[in-house]
Write an enzyme that holds these catalytic residues in place. Structure first.
Site, PDB file in Angstrom:
ATOM      1  N   GLU A 291       0.862  -1.182   0.000  1.00  0.00           N
ATOM      2  CA  GLU A 291       0.000   0.000   0.000  1.00  0.00           C
ATOM      3  C   GLU A 291       0.895   1.227   0.000  1.00  0.00           C
ATOM      4  O   GLU A 291       1.940   1.255   0.639  1.00  0.00           O
ATOM      5  CB  GLU A 291      -0.925  -0.023   1.212  1.00  0.00           C
ATOM      6  CG  GLU A 291      -1.999  -1.086   1.058  1.00  0.00           C
ATOM      7  CD  GLU A 291      -2.941  -1.170   2.256  1.00  0.00           C
ATOM      8  OE1 GLU A 291      -3.049  -0.187   3.009  1.00  0.00           O
ATOM      9  OE2 GLU A 291      -3.546  -2.233   2.434  1.00  0.00           O
TER      10      GLU A 291
ATOM     11  N   CYS B 169      -1.674  -6.568   6.769  1.00  0.00           N
ATOM     12  CA  CYS B 169      -1.108  -7.882   6.408  1.00  0.00           C
ATOM     13  C   CYS B 169      -0.173  -8.483   7.457  1.00  0.00           C
ATOM     14  O   CYS B 169      -0.396  -9.626   7.884  1.00  0.00           O
ATOM     15  CB  CYS B 169      -0.381  -7.773   5.067  1.00  0.00           C
ATOM     16  SG  CYS B 169      -1.498  -7.471   3.695  1.00  0.00           S
TER      17      CYS B 169
ATOM     18  N   GLY C 122       2.813  -2.868  11.591  1.00  0.00           N
ATOM     19  CA  GLY C 122       1.376  -3.125  11.678  1.00  0.00           C
ATOM     20  C   GLY C 122       0.816  -3.245  10.277  1.00  0.00           C
ATOM     21  O   GLY C 122       1.474  -3.785   9.392  1.00  0.00           O
TER      22      GLY C 122
ATOM     23  N   PHE D 219      13.424  -2.345   4.504  1.00  0.00           N
ATOM     24  CA  PHE D 219      12.873  -2.900   5.752  1.00  0.00           C
ATOM     25  C   PHE D 219      13.942  -2.963   6.855  1.00  0.00           C
ATOM     26  O   PHE D 219      13.943  -3.852   7.688  1.00  0.00           O
ATOM     27  CB  PHE D 219      12.230  -4.279   5.507  1.00  0.00           C
ATOM     28  CG  PHE D 219      10.879  -4.141   4.871  1.00  0.00           C
ATOM     29  CD1 PHE D 219       9.724  -4.294   5.623  1.00  0.00           C
ATOM     30  CD2 PHE D 219      10.760  -3.797   3.542  1.00  0.00           C
ATOM     31  CE1 PHE D 219       8.481  -4.120   5.048  1.00  0.00           C
ATOM     32  CE2 PHE D 219       9.528  -3.623   2.956  1.00  0.00           C
ATOM     33  CZ  PHE D 219       8.383  -3.783   3.709  1.00  0.00           C
ATOM     34  N   LEU D 220      14.846  -1.996   6.805  1.00  0.00           N
ATOM     35  CA  LEU D 220      15.891  -1.920   7.823  1.00  0.00           C
ATOM     36  C   LEU D 220      15.836  -0.542   8.474  1.00  0.00           C
ATOM     37  O   LEU D 220      16.853   0.021   8.840  1.00  0.00           O
ATOM     38  CB  LEU D 220      17.263  -2.176   7.171  1.00  0.00           C
ATOM     39  CG  LEU D 220      18.347  -2.723   8.087  1.00  0.00           C
ATOM     40  CD1 LEU D 220      17.961  -4.087   8.648  1.00  0.00           C
ATOM     41  CD2 LEU D 220      19.690  -2.816   7.358  1.00  0.00           C
TER      42      LEU D 220
ATOM     43  N   ARG E   8      -5.766  -0.105   9.353  1.00  0.00           N
ATOM     44  CA  ARG E   8      -5.937  -1.443   9.931  1.00  0.00           C
ATOM     45  C   ARG E   8      -4.657  -1.852  10.666  1.00  0.00           C
ATOM     46  O   ARG E   8      -3.585  -1.843  10.087  1.00  0.00           O
ATOM     47  CB  ARG E   8      -6.279  -2.458   8.821  1.00  0.00           C
ATOM     48  CG  ARG E   8      -7.679  -2.254   8.258  1.00  0.00           C
ATOM     49  CD  ARG E   8      -7.993  -3.245   7.140  1.00  0.00           C
ATOM     50  NE  ARG E   8      -7.305  -2.922   5.899  1.00  0.00           N
ATOM     51  CZ  ARG E   8      -7.457  -3.599   4.758  1.00  0.00           C
ATOM     52  NH1 ARG E   8      -8.259  -4.647   4.730  1.00  0.00           N
ATOM     53  NH2 ARG E   8      -6.815  -3.244   3.672  1.00  0.00           N
TER      54      ARG E   8
HETATM   55  P1  NAD Z   1     -10.111  -5.237   1.485  1.00  0.00           P
HETATM   56  O1  NAD Z   1     -10.874  -5.443   2.738  1.00  0.00           O
HETATM   57  O2  NAD Z   1      -9.557  -3.887   1.180  1.00  0.00           O
HETATM   58  O3  NAD Z   1     -11.025  -5.657   0.235  1.00  0.00           O
HETATM   59  C1  NAD Z   1     -11.734  -6.834   0.179  1.00  0.00           C
HETATM   60  C2  NAD Z   1     -13.046  -6.576  -0.561  1.00  0.00           C
HETATM   61  O4  NAD Z   1     -13.707  -7.809  -0.759  1.00  0.00           O
HETATM   62  C3  NAD Z   1     -14.011  -5.671   0.202  1.00  0.00           C
HETATM   63  O5  NAD Z   1     -14.347  -4.562  -0.614  1.00  0.00           O
HETATM   64  C4  NAD Z   1     -15.222  -6.574   0.470  1.00  0.00           C
HETATM   65  O6  NAD Z   1     -16.450  -5.867   0.446  1.00  0.00           O
HETATM   66  C5  NAD Z   1     -15.127  -7.551  -0.678  1.00  0.00           C
HETATM   67  N1  NAD Z   1     -15.818  -8.826  -0.489  1.00  0.00           N
HETATM   68  C6  NAD Z   1     -15.901  -9.599   0.616  1.00  0.00           C
HETATM   69  N2  NAD Z   1     -16.612 -10.703   0.356  1.00  0.00           N
HETATM   70  C7  NAD Z   1     -16.974 -10.635  -0.948  1.00  0.00           C
HETATM   71  C8  NAD Z   1     -17.733 -11.488  -1.810  1.00  0.00           C
HETATM   72  N3  NAD Z   1     -18.244 -12.641  -1.376  1.00  0.00           N
HETATM   73  N4  NAD Z   1     -17.924 -11.094  -3.074  1.00  0.00           N
HETATM   74  C9  NAD Z   1     -17.415  -9.933  -3.539  1.00  0.00           C
HETATM   75  N5  NAD Z   1     -16.696  -9.080  -2.766  1.00  0.00           N
HETATM   76  C10 NAD Z   1     -16.487  -9.446  -1.495  1.00  0.00           C
HETATM   77  O7  NAD Z   1      -8.952  -6.325   1.502  1.00  0.00           O
HETATM   78  P2  NAD Z   1      -7.527  -6.229   0.778  1.00  0.00           P
HETATM   79  O8  NAD Z   1      -6.604  -5.409   1.606  1.00  0.00           O
HETATM   80  O9  NAD Z   1      -7.729  -5.895  -0.641  1.00  0.00           O
HETATM   81  O10 NAD Z   1      -7.032  -7.737   0.919  1.00  0.00           O
HETATM   82  C11 NAD Z   1      -7.598  -8.776   0.138  1.00  0.00           C
HETATM   83  C12 NAD Z   1      -6.684  -9.984   0.228  1.00  0.00           C
HETATM   84  O11 NAD Z   1      -5.394  -9.662  -0.322  1.00  0.00           O
HETATM   85  C13 NAD Z   1      -6.410 -10.455   1.655  1.00  0.00           C
HETATM   86  O12 NAD Z   1      -6.252 -11.841   1.662  1.00  0.00           O
HETATM   87  C14 NAD Z   1      -5.073  -9.787   1.981  1.00  0.00           C
HETATM   88  O13 NAD Z   1      -4.350 -10.482   2.980  1.00  0.00           O
HETATM   89  C15 NAD Z   1      -4.368  -9.878   0.649  1.00  0.00           C
HETATM   90  N6  NAD Z   1      -3.316  -8.869   0.434  1.00  0.00           N
HETATM   91  C16 NAD Z   1      -3.512  -7.582   0.836  1.00  0.00           C
HETATM   92  C17 NAD Z   1      -2.495  -6.643   0.606  1.00  0.00           C
HETATM   93  C18 NAD Z   1      -2.657  -5.210   1.054  1.00  0.00           C
HETATM   94  O14 NAD Z   1      -1.648  -4.491   1.084  1.00  0.00           O
HETATM   95  N7  NAD Z   1      -3.866  -4.743   1.388  1.00  0.00           N
HETATM   96  C19 NAD Z   1      -1.311  -7.022  -0.029  1.00  0.00           C
HETATM   97  C20 NAD Z   1      -1.171  -8.342  -0.433  1.00  0.00           C
HETATM   98  C21 NAD Z   1      -2.175  -9.255  -0.201  1.00  0.00           C
END
Ligand code: NAD
Length: 451
Positions: free
Chosen positions: A180, A285, A282, A274-275, A353
């Site tokens: 992010e 992830c 936090g 990352f150093l 988060r």
């Molecule tokens: P997020 O909460 O920002 O987005 C998830 C979305 O999925 C939400 O908008 C939610 O409304 C939607 N959703 C939930 N159930 C659904 C369904 N049944 N049908 C359609 N939409 C649905 O989450 P995120 O940060 O994008 O993370 C998603 C995944 O990617 C997680 O497993 C996370 O660990 C992984 N991930 C996140 C990041 C990051 O930096 N945020 C990086 C790498 C991997």
């Protein structure tokens, strides 16, 4: 049959029939892709694929989010994302829809980008994944590929296959590594793309979606792909805990962690990324992924003591930050007014988060302090934190100030103005944003991490 581990660099040359748009001039075959879950990962992935020339439909169950996106408004703060979304919507390659009842049968790829939060036992909670899979399972066309981009435990590709329960549909793991704050850049210039599955042909089809990027692509088995994601995050979190521990030692022996990390990081075996010491790690992830990694190891019969220590050490880091504040206000936080700069878990995002700022604020509130906070983009609700819209307002009558997020704008604050507003005389800088000279000139004392 398991796919062989295959690591190759693809430079955008392919022998497929080319048509449609390409942002970099390299020919691509446009695929039709559905993204299930339009959050940080889903929206960036969807917009990124559209930019590469694919036709993308992003689906979410959140009506409000989709309403905003259909108007070209972006529900999250992410550099470069708004331009990418609007440009591709206008070009007709990116659309948004609520729910998956009306899935386009022309689509061949269905990316699962739903949340996988931490469950009560530390393992990833696959409830959202299961719901998403059950809802699309009967609808996807023959020969479709379900691609799992959510971060999921080893065995989840099989879990999805079992829930889909269709022999004519393929399941592939394609974990996401975006950060992010630089997510668009990370999509367009990934360090690597990992694709895992037992079905080599399906993996190669997923690989073809990324051809234009010229990225390092690793095709492997599903279990390895799933573990690569957790192992990467566990390693990065451990590296941060390590440098925070070194920062604590620096404080004890009179060394400067900035010099130490540079001296370490220029060693190519170690690296500077990352150093950088801070308030503790936090975000959405690392906390859940490290816990899930512990569980995966435990289930495999291995006690991952090293990682458990990195997590404990991170919680200690929050305490060390609170100690610095306690010390700065004379030993008792009860009734103290703390001016906090930054709420997001890192600069460049509005995501709070599991933010270290909230972890520290919670401890301060528990000890009877008042926390007045400013963030350029993040908003927190119902955390007991008084949020202000002007960075200087945090200093108004503050006993101590604290920088919790490395927003560059904090570097340029008028510290004379801040000092004139404050009741106390110290600023704790957990991110190394402020210049010692500037703080001293304003008549304030700087409390740093590791110096
Ligand atoms: P997020 O909460 O920002 O987005 C998830 C979305 O999925 C939400 O908008 C939610 O409304 C939607 N959703 C939930 N159930 C659904 C369904 N049944 N049908 C359609 N939409 C649905 O989450 P995120 O940060 O994008 O993370 C998603 C995944 O990617 C997680 O497993 C996370 O660990 C992984 N991930 C996140 C990041 C990051 O930096 N945020 C990086 C790498 C991997």
């Amino acid at each position: 049959m398991l796919a062989a581990c295959n690591f190759r660099k693809i430079r955008g040359q392919n022998d497929l029939d080319a048509h449609e748009y390409s942002s970099t001039g390299v020919s691509v075959t446009a695929a039709n892709i559905t993204i299930i879950g339009t959050g940080y990962v889903g929206l960036v992935t969807g917009a990124g694929f559209a930019e590469l020339g694919h036709n993308v439909t992003c689906v979410d169950i959140d009506q409000r989010k989709i309403d905003l996106l259909q108007k070209g408004e972006i529900p999250i703060f992410e550099d470069g994302l708004a331009e990418l979304v609007v440009r591709n919507m206008r070009a007709g390659r990116l659309q948004f829809q609520v729910g998956q009842d009306d899935l386009s049968l022309a689509n061949q790829y269905f990316y699962l980008c739903v949340p996988t939060p931490q469950g009560p036992d530390g393992a990833a909670d696959l409830r959202y994944l299961e719901e998403a899979v059950l809802s699309i399972g009967p609808l996807v066309p023959t020969d479709a590929i379900i691609v799992n981009k959510s971060t999921v435990p080893v065995g989840s590709t099989v879990f999805v296959e079992q829930h889909i329960n269709r022999r004519d549909v393929h399941v592939v793991s394609n974990p996401e590594f975006l950060r992010e704050g630089s997510a668009v850049q990370d999509f367009m210039h990934p360090d690597r793309i990992v694709i895992g599955g037992d079905d080599q042909a399906a993996c190669v089809r997923v690989e073809s979606l990324y051809l234009e990027l010229g990225a390092n692509i690793l095709i492997t088995d599903a279990a390895s792909a799933e573990l690569i994601k957790y192992a990467s995050n566990a390693f990065l979190a451990t590296k941060l805990s390590f440098i925070n521990a070194i920062a604590a030692v620096c404080e004890g022996v009179g060394a400067d962690v900035d010099k130490v990390r540079l001296g370490m990081g220029y060693d190519s075996r170690i690296g500077l990324d990352f150093l950088h010491p801070g308030p503790g790690w936090g975000g959405s992830c690392f906390p859940k992924d490290t816990q899930a990694m512990l569980r995966i190891a435990e289930d495999a019969g291995y006690d991952f003591e090293l990682l458990r220590s990195a997590i404990t050490s991170n919680n200690d880091q929050f305490e060390r930050v609170v100690n610095k504040l306690r010390h700065a206000v004379g030993g008792d936080l009860q009734g103290a007014r703390i001016g906090m700069l930054g709420l997001s878990f890192k600069a460049g995002t509005d995501d709070t988060r599991m933010s270290p700022a909230l972890a520290v604020a919670k401890r301060l509130l528990n000890e009877g302090a008042t926390v007045v906070a400013y963030d350029p983009v993040a908003v927190v609700l119902a955390e007991g934190i008084e949020q202000v819209m002007d960075p200087y307002a945090v200093f108004d009558n503050a006993d101590v100030g604290i920088v919790m997020t490395e927003w560059p704008e904090f570097k340029w604050l008028d510290l004379h103005k801040a000092a004139a507003l404050m009741r106390g005389h110290a600023i704790v800088d957990t991110r190394g944003v402020l210049e010692l000279g500037g703080v001293a000139q304003a008549g304030l004392s700087l409390v740093a991490v590791g110096r």
